[in-house]
Design an enzyme around this catalytic site. Structure first.
Site, PDB file in Angstrom:
ATOM      1  CB  SER A 172      28.741  36.656  52.958  1.00  0.00           C
ATOM      2  OG  SER A 172      28.975  37.696  52.046  1.00  0.00           O
ATOM      3  CE1 TYR A 229      34.972  43.253  47.241  1.00  0.00           C
ATOM      4  CE2 TYR A 229      32.876  44.045  48.109  1.00  0.00           C
ATOM      5  CZ  TYR A 229      33.594  43.173  47.300  1.00  0.00           C
ATOM      6  OH  TYR A 229      32.931  42.240  46.554  1.00  0.00           O
ATOM      7  N   GLY A 240      38.251  30.396  43.879  1.00  0.00           N
ATOM      8  CA  GLY A 240      37.336  31.236  44.651  1.00  0.00           C
ATOM      9  C   GLY A 240      35.985  30.566  44.881  1.00  0.00           C
ATOM     10  CB  ALA A 288      39.634  36.277  39.595  1.00  0.00           C
ATOM     11  CG  LEU A 306      42.977  39.343  38.406  1.00  0.00           C
ATOM     12  CD1 LEU A 306      41.948  39.710  39.465  1.00  0.00           C
ATOM     13  CD2 LEU A 306      42.352  39.402  37.023  1.00  0.00           C
ATOM     14  CB  ILE A 347      31.598  33.090  42.832  1.00  0.00           C
ATOM     15  CG1 ILE A 347      30.869  33.784  43.984  1.00  0.00           C
ATOM     16  CG2 ILE A 347      30.740  33.142  41.560  1.00  0.00           C
ATOM     17  CD1 ILE A 347      30.661  35.288  43.789  1.00  0.00           C
ATOM     18  CE  LYS A 376      33.469  43.214  42.969  1.00  0.00           C
ATOM     19  NZ  LYS A 376      34.274  42.131  42.348  1.00  0.00           N
TER      20      LYS A 376
END
Length: 322
Positions: A205, A161, A17, A89, A69, A19, A165
């Site tokens: 983004s 989403y 990913g 993740a 996951l 990040i 979160k």
């Protein structure tokens, strides 16, 4: 006498990913031993190539574990021997799923799976990557400054989403308080993550910047957004991992100020005019759309100093064009 203090081992979930790869890079640069999970070990060489492309000479302190996951397989093994876990993740779709549970369940159950494996392995602290989505979507933003004290009410949004979160982060705090057995949890809540992409897996983004550059975004959408550089997001994860005052806290990761798509277009026209040829004629947004998000706590507690929003957007532009 030679200093042979060995840095501890850190598990980073989601190594491919946007990040995750920067967290691995900075950990290796700082001398940590790193384990990372991939859904498929077929992507191992991709991670190695991205790290080498970012200037990492040696990756001998990096190990890979295949783990997903959505099931328990290999998570205890992944966490075994680790002092810290960075749980980065999480599913982030390019478009809304038809059923919100397609996102909510893997995000929530995945977080709990990682926390349970960490507790089983005797991990000291887990740093969970949440999102501004879990903070800023219930209060009327007019005249208000969002901080870590704020929570999105998942009942008040129909966006999968944002729900996922919020529900995943709340579940993590509930679990750590009831079943954590003294293990510490710290949460990072980034806004829109931009900056230089190392490979083809960049953030949703950055897709906005690409849309502005390509001329595919033809009007200024009626919202503003916080901006943060992926390198600063990795940095705040590492600071939160070891800082004594970070245990039990959440931290907003954002540069100072917010932007609209019009602001992005104007910045590119001004600073990178050679790339501005395809940008559509976007209209400025009314001031009432500009929200306020505070990074005061992250700066004060963690001594974290993010790049400016302009620098971050231009780094995204330059990396897209490279």
């Amino acid at each position: 006498m030679e200093n042979n203090i060995k840095q501890p081992t850190v598990l980073v979930t989601g190594g491919t990913g946007f990040i995750g790869i920067y967290c691995i890079l900075q950990l290796l640069q700082q001398g940590y031993t790193v384990k990372t999970t991939l859904r498929s070990l077929k992507r191992k060489d991709e991670v190695i190539n991205l790290l080498k492309g970012a200037g990492m000479k040696s990756i001998e302190n990096l190990a890979f574990v295949e783990a997903d996951l959505t099931n328990d397989l290999n998570w205890n093994w992944a966490a075994d021997g680790c002092t810290y876990v960075l749980h980065v993740a999480s599913p982030f779709p390019a478009e809304e799923p038809e059923d919100a549970n397609d996102l909510i369940i893997p995000a929530r159950d995945g977080a709990l799976r990682v926390l349970k494996a960490a507790r089983h392995a005797g991990v000291k602290r887990v740093v969970l990557t949440s999102s501004f989505a879990a903070i800023g979507y219930s209060k009327d933003p007019k005249g208000y400054t969002f901080t870590e004290e704020d929570w999105t009410d998942p009942e008040l949004t129909d966006r999968a989403y944002i729900k996922s979160k919020t529900i995943a982060e709340k579940a993590a705090w509930d679990w750590i308080n009831s079943e954590g057995d003294g293990m510490e949890l710290t949460v990072i809540n980034p806004v829109g993550v931009f900056g230089p992409a190392l490979g083809k897996d960049f953030s949703t983004s950055i897709g906005f910047v690409k849309g502005v550059l390509d001329g595919q975004i033809k009007e200024t959408l009626p919202f503003t957004f916080g901006v943060v550089d992926v390198r600063d997001v990795a940095d705040i994860h590492l600071k939160a991992m070891t800082h004594p005052a970070a245990a039990g806290e959440r931290f907003l990761a954002t540069a100072t100020g917010v932007m609209s798509l019009y602001d992005v277009a104007e910045l590119i026209r001004k600073e990178r005019p050679e790339y501005a040829g395809n940008i559509a004629d976007l209209k400025p947004l009314d001031e009432s759309f500009y929200i306020a998000i505070s990074n005061e706590k992250s700066q004060r507690v963690l001594n974290w100093h993010p790049r400016s929003k302009e620098e971050v957007i231009l780094a995204s532009v330059d990396s897209l064009l490279n």
